[in-house]
Motif scaffolding. Structure first.
Motif, short mmCIF file in Angstrom:
data_model
loop_
_atom_site.label_atom_id
_atom_site.label_comp_id
_atom_site.label_asym_id
_atom_site.label_seq_id
_atom_site.Cartn_x
_atom_site.Cartn_y
_atom_site.Cartn_z
N GLN A 1 -7.85 10.89 -16.06
CA GLN A 1 -8.77 9.97 -15.76
C GLN A 1 -8.97 9.09 -14.25
O GLN A 1 -9.58 8.51 -13.86
N ILE A 2 -7.55 9.27 -13.69
CA ILE A 2 -7.44 8.96 -12.17
C ILE A 2 -8.48 9.22 -11.15
O ILE A 2 -8.97 8.35 -10.42
N PRO A 3 -8.62 10.66 -11.06
CA PRO A 3 -9.69 10.91 -9.79
C PRO A 3 -10.92 10.25 -9.85
O PRO A 3 -11.22 9.85 -8.85
N ALA A 4 -11.42 10.09 -10.98
CA ALA A 4 -12.80 9.50 -11.19
C ALA A 4 -12.95 8.12 -10.79
O ALA A 4 -13.79 7.65 -10.29
N LEU A 5 -11.70 7.23 -11.22
CA LEU A 5 -11.57 6.04 -10.91
C LEU A 5 -11.49 5.77 -9.34
O LEU A 5 -11.83 4.91 -8.86
N ARG A 6 -10.47 6.73 -8.84
CA ARG A 6 -10.30 6.54 -7.58
C ARG A 6 -11.62 6.90 -6.79
O ARG A 6 -11.78 6.09 -5.66
N ARG A 7 -12.37 7.60 -6.97
CA ARG A 7 -13.60 7.97 -6.47
C ARG A 7 -14.45 6.59 -6.39
O ARG A 7 -15.10 6.41 -5.43
N VAL A 8 -14.70 6.18 -7.34
CA VAL A 8 -15.55 4.98 -7.53
C VAL A 8 -14.86 3.59 -6.73
O VAL A 8 -15.54 3.03 -6.11
N SER A 9 -13.65 3.55 -7.01
CA SER A 9 -12.89 2.48 -6.10
C SER A 9 -12.76 2.75 -4.69
O SER A 9 -13.37 1.79 -4.17
N ALA B 1 -4.13 2.52 -12.62
CA ALA B 1 -5.12 2.01 -11.77
C ALA B 1 -4.43 1.70 -10.51
O ALA B 1 -5.18 1.85 -9.56
N VAL B 2 -3.22 1.18 -10.13
CA VAL B 2 -2.61 1.58 -8.81
C VAL B 2 -2.71 2.71 -8.22
O VAL B 2 -3.02 2.86 -6.96
N LYS B 3 -2.40 3.61 -8.91
CA LYS B 3 -2.34 5.16 -8.09
C LYS B 3 -3.81 5.54 -7.78
O LYS B 3 -3.89 6.19 -6.84
N ALA B 4 -4.87 4.92 -8.50
CA ALA B 4 -6.39 4.86 -8.13
C ALA B 4 -6.67 4.35 -6.92
O ALA B 4 -7.85 4.42 -6.44
N GLY B 5 -5.81 3.30 -6.72
CA GLY B 5 -6.16 2.76 -5.38
C GLY B 5 -6.98 1.18 -5.76
O GLY B 5 -7.62 0.69 -4.97
N VAL B 6 -6.88 0.82 -6.93
CA VAL B 6 -7.60 -0.36 -7.32
C VAL B 6 -6.95 -1.60 -6.92
O VAL B 6 -5.67 -1.71 -6.61
N ASN B 7 -7.85 -2.69 -6.37
CA ASN B 7 -7.06 -3.68 -5.49
C ASN B 7 -6.65 -4.76 -6.76
O ASN B 7 -5.49 -5.56 -6.36
N VAL B 8 -7.56 -4.96 -7.90
CA VAL B 8 -7.02 -6.21 -8.93
C VAL B 8 -7.17 -5.62 -10.03
O VAL B 8 -7.93 -4.90 -10.44
N ILE B 9 -6.33 -6.10 -11.09
CA ILE B 9 -6.48 -5.75 -12.37
C ILE B 9 -6.70 -7.08 -13.22
O ILE B 9 -6.14 -8.10 -13.07
N GLU B 10 -7.33 -6.98 -14.28
CA GLU B 10 -7.92 -7.96 -15.18
C GLU B 10 -7.63 -7.57 -16.40
O GLU B 10 -7.85 -6.59 -16.75
N ILE B 11 -7.02 -8.63 -17.31
CA ILE B 11 -6.74 -8.20 -18.88
C ILE B 11 -7.81 -8.87 -19.48
O ILE B 11 -8.04 -10.12 -19.36
#
Length: 468
Positions: A120-128, A228-238
């Motif tokens: 699921q990482i590549p699709a998340l990276r594309r959006v991010s 999420a880090v690998k996908a390049g996301v900047n911020v994580i919320e729980i």
């Protein structure tokens, strides 16, 4: 591999695998020649290693728009680029991807996104990547639905548009009726209190998580954060709000366990603290970590609340004072969602006032924790209630003399983040959800109402509002 173009005027944004122009000025920030005093709402805010271009954030919003079965289950699609990317394009500073399941059974519906697999990482990276290419930060809300899981996408549950009626999702549409989980188990613990055998109910009966199960949940939350880090996301919320798994453990209404995860405040907060600790270990020190919480579940006056107690504002304040040492940077203050018998006082400013109270209590204790305000901040009547005498904005800067709902909205969001006369702001950032769905250009419109000369996307300059 990034795409580059031999274009001296605009070589394009670097680091993404296709060409998209780089904006002359990042949308959503005041232009250098702006003559109007810039409110805090439009000033940058640095949190660890990330800088928001303004204080207006897009809150996570469920879209129920990923595949429910097959190899692309839970993976984001171009739909998410079209929607979330547009908010970034039009000036929002941080765009959150909706509640994303850390386990397959942690999704709200079969059509919700997930991050339990490297696939699921590549699709998340594309959006991010696209969100970031427009000058915004990308965020993701990691979640587990608990006993509110395996429900159908809401537009399939009722002929009434916009209905929130829940319908159980069976295995035939990708649901997991036998693997819905929670702090407690059995038919008496369905979210709506209606047994699974009753067709009028909307939720499955959960099974109680064992301590071994809980350890796996914590590990899967950390693994999703690492992805999420690998996908390049900047911020994580729980996601610890709205009656989902973390909230279920926090509340004595839904958590009556007798082991180390139930009973006392320390035990009921144990799962959340373990999750935060595990995530902080696997993400960079420079990455901001947010927590969304239901600051009260509005059961103080219900029969359940009187009998068992409830998670309330005092509980939230007690938790909030622990968060800075756990590596949490911002508390996103919402409310409700854990039981249908809640008695919610839907008066104007009902959640913002709680955010203000939590912020003041944490500061009085000498702790540093940013506070986000969310919920109904676009209602004109509520905006008027939030405003204090001598507010920071000037009525009449907008196109309509200051009397429209939008003008009231603009003044409201400024006032939340501006220092009040003789006091502090009510919040440090505002998180907006439904209004962005109605008006993706809401940041630009708010700025115009404030008389602020703000940068627009380069491709939209020809249609920008007239200069003030």
């Amino acid at each position: 591999m990034s795409y580059t173009r031999d274009n001296n005027n605009n070589p394009g944004v670097q680091g993404i695998p296709y060409y998209t122009p780089e904006h002359a000025v990042t949308p959503g920030i005041p232009n250098a020649k702006n003559t109007t005093p810039v409110p805090t709402l439009f000033k940058p805010l640095t949190i660890r290693g990330a800088t928001l271009r303004n204080r207006i954030l897009v809150a996570p919003m469920c879209q129920y728009s990923t595949a429910a079965i097959g190899p692309e289950t839970g993976a984001l699609t171009d739909y998410h680029i079209a929607t979330l990317g547009h908010y970034a394009l039009k000036g929002a500073s941080l765009v959150f991807i909706e509640a994303t399941g850390v386990q397959p059974n942690g999704r709200i519906s079969p059509n919700c996104p997930g991050l339990w697999s490297d696939a699921q990482i590549p699709a998340l990276r594309r959006v991010s990547d696209f969100i970031k290419s427009q000058g915004a930060l990308s965020g993701i809300q990691l979640a587990h639905a608990g006993r509110k899981g395996s429900t159908a996408a809401p537009w399939t549950t009722s002929s009434k548009p916009g209905s929130k009626i829940s319908k159980r999702a069976g295995a035939e549409i990708g649901g997991w009726p036998a693997d819905v989980v929670g702090p407690m188990g059995g038919e008496e613990w369905t979210w709506d209190g209606i047994p699974s055998t009753d067709e009028t109910g909307g939720f499955w009966a959960p099974r109680a998580l064992t301590e071994e199960d809980i350890s796996q949940v914590v590990q899967d939350w950390a693994s999703a954060a690492a992805r999420a880090v690998k996908a390049g996301v900047n911020v994580i919320e729980i996601h610890g709000a709205h009656g989902y798994l973390v909230h279920q453990f926090l509340s004595p209404i839904s958590n009556r366990r007798t082991d180390k995860y139930g009973g006392s405040f320390d035990n009921r907060t144990r799962l959340l603290i373990e999750i935060l600790t595990a995530i902080r270990k696997v993400v960079p020190e420079t990455m901001p970590l947010f927590l969304r919480i239901s600051a009260t579940e509005w059961h103080e006056n219900s029969e359940l609340g009187k009998q068992y107690g409830s998670w309330d504002v005092e509980s939230t304040i007690r938790l909030a004072k622990l968060l800075p040492e756990l590596g949490v940077d911002l508390l996103d203050v919402s409310s409700a969602g854990n039981n249908p018998q809640a008695k919610i006082p839907m008066h104007n400013n009902y959640q913002v006032a709680i955010a203000d109270r939590v912020r003041a209590a944490v500061k009085a204790d000498g702790k540093q924790l940013l506070i986000g305000a969310v919920g109904l901040i676009t209602e004109a009547e509520q905006a008027r209630d939030i405003l204090e005498e001598g507010g920071a904005t000037r009525a009449g800067n907008g196109v309509d003399g200051g009397n429209s709902d939008l003008d009231q909205e603009a003044k409201a969001v400024v006032e939340m983040t501006e220092k009040l006369s003789g006091g502090d702001p009510m919040a440090d950032v505002v998180l907006v959800a439904r209004q962005f769905m109605r008006e993706p250009e809401w940041v630009l419109k708010v700025a115009h109402q404030l008389g602020l000369d703000i940068a627009w996307p380069s491709q939209f300059l020809r249609v920008r509002f007239p200069k003030l």
